[in-house]
Design an enzyme around this catalytic site. Structure first.
Site, mmCIF file in Angstrom:
data_model
loop_
_atom_site.group_PDB
_atom_site.id
_atom_site.type_symbol
_atom_site.label_atom_id
_atom_site.label_comp_id
_atom_site.label_asym_id
_atom_site.label_seq_id
_atom_site.Cartn_x
_atom_site.Cartn_y
_atom_site.Cartn_z
ATOM 1 N N THR A 70 0.850 -1.206 0.000
ATOM 2 C CA THR A 70 0.000 0.000 0.000
ATOM 3 C C THR A 70 0.878 1.246 0.000
ATOM 4 O O THR A 70 0.675 2.180 -0.782
ATOM 5 C CB THR A 70 -0.919 0.014 1.245
ATOM 6 O OG1 THR A 70 -1.736 -1.149 1.198
ATOM 7 C CG2 THR A 70 -1.779 1.252 1.297
ATOM 8 N N SER A 197 5.030 -6.940 -0.962
ATOM 9 C CA SER A 197 4.544 -7.035 0.410
ATOM 10 C C SER A 197 5.025 -8.345 1.021
ATOM 11 O O SER A 197 4.880 -9.400 0.410
ATOM 12 C CB SER A 197 3.009 -7.004 0.378
ATOM 13 O OG SER A 197 2.503 -7.213 1.665
ATOM 14 N N HIS A 199 3.920 -9.884 3.880
ATOM 15 C CA HIS A 199 2.989 -10.769 4.602
ATOM 16 C C HIS A 199 2.154 -11.657 3.696
ATOM 17 O O HIS A 199 1.398 -12.500 4.170
ATOM 18 C CB HIS A 199 2.106 -9.969 5.575
ATOM 19 C CG HIS A 199 1.036 -9.156 4.929
ATOM 20 N ND1 HIS A 199 -0.275 -9.553 4.876
ATOM 21 C CD2 HIS A 199 1.079 -7.949 4.306
ATOM 22 C CE1 HIS A 199 -0.996 -8.624 4.269
ATOM 23 N NE2 HIS A 199 -0.201 -7.651 3.913
ATOM 24 N N THR A 238 13.264 5.755 10.897
ATOM 25 C CA THR A 238 14.100 4.671 11.424
ATOM 26 C C THR A 238 13.636 3.322 10.870
ATOM 27 O O THR A 238 12.444 3.021 10.885
ATOM 28 C CB THR A 238 14.029 4.658 12.967
ATOM 29 O OG1 THR A 238 14.382 5.966 13.419
ATOM 30 C CG2 THR A 238 14.977 3.637 13.560
ATOM 31 N N CYS A 324 -9.105 -5.895 2.224
ATOM 32 C CA CYS A 324 -8.991 -4.436 2.254
ATOM 33 C C CYS A 324 -10.271 -3.751 1.802
ATOM 34 O O CYS A 324 -10.446 -2.560 1.972
ATOM 35 C CB CYS A 324 -7.843 -3.966 1.368
ATOM 36 S SG CYS A 324 -6.346 -4.876 1.658
HETATM 37 N N1 PMP Z 1 -1.825 -4.843 -3.712
HETATM 38 C C1 PMP Z 1 -2.417 -6.045 -3.778
HETATM 39 C C2 PMP Z 1 -2.656 -6.659 -5.114
HETATM 40 C C3 PMP Z 1 -2.778 -6.709 -2.602
HETATM 41 O O1 PMP Z 1 -3.366 -7.899 -2.671
HETATM 42 C C4 PMP Z 1 -2.525 -6.090 -1.361
HETATM 43 C C5 PMP Z 1 -2.923 -6.764 -0.068
HETATM 44 N N2 PMP Z 1 -4.286 -7.081 -0.004
HETATM 45 C C6 PMP Z 1 -1.904 -4.840 -1.350
HETATM 46 C C7 PMP Z 1 -1.573 -4.246 -2.539
HETATM 47 C C8 PMP Z 1 -1.600 -4.138 -0.057
HETATM 48 O O2 PMP Z 1 -0.484 -4.725 0.540
HETATM 49 P P1 PMP Z 1 -0.072 -4.385 2.032
HETATM 50 O O3 PMP Z 1 -0.991 -5.156 2.908
HETATM 51 O O4 PMP Z 1 1.352 -4.839 2.122
HETATM 52 O O5 PMP Z 1 -0.177 -2.923 2.208
#
Ligand code: PMP
Length: 375
Positions: A70, A197, A199, A238, A324
């Site tokens: 994001t 990302s 996670h 940081t 999201c």
């Molecule tokens: N882009 C895509 C295609 C995603 O699937 C996601 C996570 N749902 C993100 C961006 C956002 O990633 P993050 O959780 O690392 O901010």
């Protein structure tokens, strides 16, 4: 608990947790400090940068750590916002980008940029013909995700990068769902920017990276964030050393046997579909016609509102779509693929992970059929 929502997030691999461990309270120095403790943390970041760059076939200096995809997406579009205004002011994105692309580009539109969305076909694949007609010398940036988070569809990013470059535009890809799951190579794609990302790939939450071809000295715009020299001044603040170390380790682990892990996930998805065809004929698999992320299934269960199904699946964790988006209504991705508003409510996403097996399949189909009878 059974977990079928790996596109939303993944558990940290035990090796990742172990690698992060010392950096909380033993090697806790600030990597910007010149003393020994600081320099040990700085060395750990150097290793992680090599690991992350290694997985994407980039140079370490081309990776800027951020708090996740994001932020990487926002950083890029904020940079665009600060660019001097020229005739080149068209921004092209696909209609099914993640909100962390769609919302910042809407802001760009409000600030006078021309925003154009590329349509996708019924399989969720960006229309290349449309892109060819649309991308021209007025285009500043084309941004199309490598893999869709809901449908799993892999986008034709190599071709899109080529079209963008033919007209002198930059090409960015949001690769949050692709890195670590399928081969993702910045040289092969020839992208200028890419967002990652940790996670989504068995690393910690709150850490990611922005790839910049040529590194920060090739960043074309002013720096949106100010106030420190970290990450070559582009992302000051940081450094989150434990998370960066964890991200590096996750990249190293994901690179091992990438193909075999993908095959396991594909087999599992095939097994699920096979059972589906025998146990519930009123289903449409939305992402079966195309290359998609291993282990991702987007399924429309005719006549079964997904909220009801999800509520019944108490010990099976699965989702309607992107976490999201919130869970109140069908996502913009589902709305793009499924015309009928009623049927949009029937879509469920299943995303298996490397530790998934077929436990829960039987239980799931029982829940599904009971619910169908009741309805
Ligand atoms: N882009 C895509 C295609 C995603 O699937 C996601 C996570 N749902 C993100 C961006 C956002 O990633 P993050 O959780 O690392 O901010």
């Amino acid at each position: 608990m059974i977990y079928w929502d790996h596109n939303s997030t993944t558990p940290c691999a035990p090796e990742v947790v172990e690698a992060m461990q010392p950096f909380w309270n033993v090697d806790f120095g600030n990597p910007s400090s010149g003393h020994q403790m600081g320099q040990r943390a700085a060395a750990a970041i150097r290793t992680a940068r090599e690991q992350v760059a290694g997985l994407a076939n980039a140079l370490p200096a081309e990776m800027v750590f951020t708090s996740g995809a994001t932020e990487s997406n926002n950083l890029l579009f904020l940079g665009v916002m600060l660019s001097p205004r020229t005739e080149r002011n068209r921004i092209v994105v696909s209609a099914i980008e993640h909100k962390s692309v769609l919302e910042p580009v809407r802001l760009l539109e409000q600030h006078g940029f021309e925003l154009v969305k590329l349509p996708v076909n019924n399989d969720g694949v960006t229309d290349l013909e449309y892109a060819r007609n649309l991308i021209d010398k007025t285009t500043l940036l084309v941004s199309v995700q490598a893999a869709n988070n809901e449908l799993g569809t892999l986008q034709p990013v190599v071709e899109l990068a080529e079209i963008a470059h033919e007209h002198g535009a930059y090409f960015h890809t949001d690769a949050a769902q692709a890195l670590g799951k399928v081969l993702f190579d910045v040289q092969q794609i020839n992208c200028d920017f890419a967002s990652f990302s940790a996670h989504k790939m068995y690393g910690p939450k709150g850490i990611g990276a922005l790839y910049i071809r040529g590194g920060v000295r090739r960043w074309p715009w002013a720096h949106p964030f100010q106030g420190g020299g970290q990450e070559s001044g582009l992302r000051p603040g940081t450094s989150n050393v434990p998370a960066i170390v964890g991200f590096g380790k996750a990249c190293e682990l994901c690179g091992d046997n990438l193909e075999e892990k993908g095959q396991h996930l594909n087999l599992l998805a095939d097994q699920f579909i096979d059972m589906l065809s025998k146990r519930f004929s009123r289903a449409v698999v939305l992402n079966r016609q195309r290359n998609s992320l291993p282990g991702t299934l987007s399924i429309l269960f005719e006549g079964i509102p997904s909220d009801l199904l999800l509520a019944r699946c108490k010990s099976i964790n699965l989702s309607k779509g992107s976490a999201c988006n919130g869970v109140m209504e069908a996502s913009h991705v589902v709305k793009t693929i499924v015309d009928d508003a009623n049927r949009q409510e029937y879509v469920v996403r299943i995303s298996f992970g490397k530790n998934s097996g077929n436990e829960g399949f039987e239980q799931f189909f029982e829940i599904l059929n009971t619910l169908y009878q009741e309805l």
